[in-house]
Design a protein around this motif. Structure first.
Motif, mmCIF file in Angstrom:
data_model
loop_
_atom_site.group_PDB
_atom_site.id
_atom_site.type_symbol
_atom_site.label_atom_id
_atom_site.label_comp_id
_atom_site.label_asym_id
_atom_site.label_seq_id
_atom_site.Cartn_x
_atom_site.Cartn_y
_atom_site.Cartn_z
ATOM 1 N N ILE A 21 26.556 4.861 -7.844
ATOM 2 C CA ILE A 21 27.230 3.556 -7.811
ATOM 3 C C ILE A 21 27.509 3.132 -6.381
ATOM 4 N N HIS A 69 24.034 2.382 -4.291
ATOM 5 C CA HIS A 69 23.302 1.188 -4.699
ATOM 6 C C HIS A 69 24.186 -0.051 -4.754
ATOM 7 N N LEU A 91 26.743 -0.879 -6.782
ATOM 8 C CA LEU A 91 26.866 -1.380 -8.147
ATOM 9 C C LEU A 91 28.287 -1.767 -8.520
ATOM 10 N N LEU A 134 28.593 -5.857 -9.093
ATOM 11 C CA LEU A 134 27.296 -5.960 -9.760
ATOM 12 C C LEU A 134 26.839 -7.400 -9.878
ATOM 13 N N GLN A 150 23.279 -9.243 -9.091
ATOM 14 C CA GLN A 150 22.533 -9.931 -10.139
ATOM 15 C C GLN A 150 22.135 -11.325 -9.692
ATOM 16 N N ARG A 191 15.304 -0.135 -12.956
ATOM 17 C CA ARG A 191 16.663 0.186 -12.533
ATOM 18 C C ARG A 191 17.016 1.639 -12.859
#
Length: 471
Positions: free
Chosen positions: A253, A256, A258, A261, A265, A283
């Motif tokens: 997490i 990357h 995340l 998020l 996106q 992914r």
């Protein structure tokens, strides 16, 4: 000679227990904590089981574990199992100078421990704890060899540069200055972030949150049988594996990015639809490639997709007999106009469909007139499918109604949306619009996970009222 511990093994040997020069710190606290001296840390004598005090003897032929003897047992020729009195040995001591001829290694360690216990600057207390040096000696020696020592300064500078180079090689695709969002507790965004708390840089609930429950009643006692002891060890090993999995997921997490998020996106939507589908499919393999390698793979595929699309466009020009870029631009303009004409014919077919039902046609015309005048058409178009429209929502007594104006109340009644949820969706869309400088309908649908028709009505209302603007 200042270096790591050394030993000279002939019939007798001497081990110099000194601090490594690379451990030399610049700060008082780190200097004091670099070496801890405790005589009870050493194992007991194998002959009399007493705590070893320097100097003591270590057998050079036995071990591991090391075979240690005090001077008394060594003098009377103690032998045990494979150890014989004629083995080579080492004399373990720290009674020799390291940084200063007047200071032994033992006193150096005692000084560091005293500074850690008493605090930097309390030289009188440090001298009282050492008992062998005065206040002025302690201060002068510490400042000279542990604070203003250029050897230690250059060593730490090299370590810092090495750490920076390592971080540069393993850079993650987001900057440390990026501040993750701080949503209110139990809000929609907070649930999407899995309860992440930016102030603590941790989650409210851990992955496998009840892993510790299996250990709460385990107690290792001497009366345990071998099977029971092995079972408890196995439970502990299982718990350690679950902790490793928890840390692995946190590392993925973090690497990357995340946590935030939705931001990533939105960035993914700059790719064509086909690349987005590949991004979603690949992914699950990001944990294997790592952040930089994964992004490079996606970028390379996106470049390949753009090249293929450009080749296909050039092939279309070639089939149409186009040989120059000027003719290609004219061809694109004509193609766009043909598409617009086709859409107009499609809208005409829709109007003709409504003409078949006089009531639906009348309501459709009223709705188009309301749209052209800039009003919100509250009456939906009736269809001949036989479905009855839901009545407007009654907002009386619902929390948050007093915060809405009349147009917002009308919207909530028509869309059948409670005021609290509307206010939360409105705040999310307005904040995202201010960050991005504009908001598209697709981005709004990604932010609020409700019916797409309701999302469009909310989006159109906020655009019309000036709360947000189109990208």
């Amino acid at each position: 000679m200042i270096m790591s511990p050394t030993s000279f093994v002939f019939p007798s040997s001497l081990r110099l227990v000194v601090p490594d020069a690379s451990l030399g710190p610049l700060s008082p606290k780190s200097a004091a904590t670099s070496i801890r001296y405790d005589p009870c840390d050493k194992p007991p004598c194998r002959g009399c089981s007493s705590y070893l005090m320097e100097p003591y003897i270590k057998c050079a032929d036995c071990g591991p574990p090391p075979f240690l003897l005090c001077l008394q047992c060594f003098a009377r020729g103690f032998e045990y199992k494979k150890h014989q009195s004629d083995h080579s040995y080492e004399i373990m001591t720290s009674d020799f100078p390291v940084l200063d001829p007047g200071w032994t290694a033992k006193e150096e360690m005692a000084l560091l421990e005293a500074v850690m216990d008493c605090g930097f600057g309390n030289w009188q207390d440090v001298a009282n704890q050492m008992r062998t040096k005065s206040k002025e000696d302690c201060e002068k020696h510490y400042m000279k060899h542990f604070i203003n020592n250029p050897l230690f300064a250059s060593t730490l500078l090299n370590l810092k540069h090495a750490e920076e180079a390592k971080n540069a090689e393993t850079a993650i695709p987001f900057y440390p200055s990026d501040d993750p969002p701080r949503p209110t507790f139990d809000s929609l965004l907070s649930r999407d972030m899995a309860g992440y708390m930016p102030a603590r840089a941790d989650f409210i609930e851990e992955f496998d949150n009840y892993a510790e429950w299996d250990l709460r009643d385990i107690d290792f006692v001497e009366d345990d049988s071998d099977i029971l002891h092995a079972l408890k060890i196995a439970v502990v090993d299982i718990y350690l594996s679950r902790l490793k999995e928890r840390q692995r997921r946190k590392r993925i997490i973090k690497d990357h990015g995340l946590i935030n998020l939705r931001k990533f996106q939105i960035l993914e939507r700059r790719y064509p639809r086909e690349v987005q589908d590949l991004y979603e499919a690949m992914r699950r393999f990001a944990r294997i490639l790592g952040p930089v390698q994964h992004d490079r793979f996606i970028e390379s595929y996106a470049l390949e997709f753009e090249l293929r699309r450009e080749i296909k466009r050039l092939q279309e020009y070639r089939v149409a007999g186009i040989r120059t870029f000027c003719s290609a631009r004219m061809y694109d303009r004509l193609k766009t106009s043909r598409e617009e004409e086709r859409l107009k014919h499609t809208m005409l077919a829709e109007v003709l469909q409504y003409i078949q039902d006089s009531s639906a046609c009348h309501q459709w015309l009223n709705r188009q007139a309301a749209i052209d005048s800039g009003l919100n058409p509250a009456m939906p178009v009736a269809s001949n499918s036989g479905r009855r429209n839901a009545p407007p929502l009654n907002l009386s007594g619902l929390p948050g109604t007093e915060k809405l104006n009349e147009k917002e109340k009308e919207l909530c009644q028509v869309v059948r949306l409670v005021p609290g949820a509307y206010l939360e969706y409105k705040s999310a869309l307005v904040n995202e619009c201010s960050k991005q400088g504009g908001l598209r309908l697709a981005q709004a649908r990604a932010l609020i996970k409700i019916d797409v028709n309701k999302t469009r009505k909310i989006y159109d209302f906020l655009i019309r009222e000036g709360y947000i603007s189109k990208a």
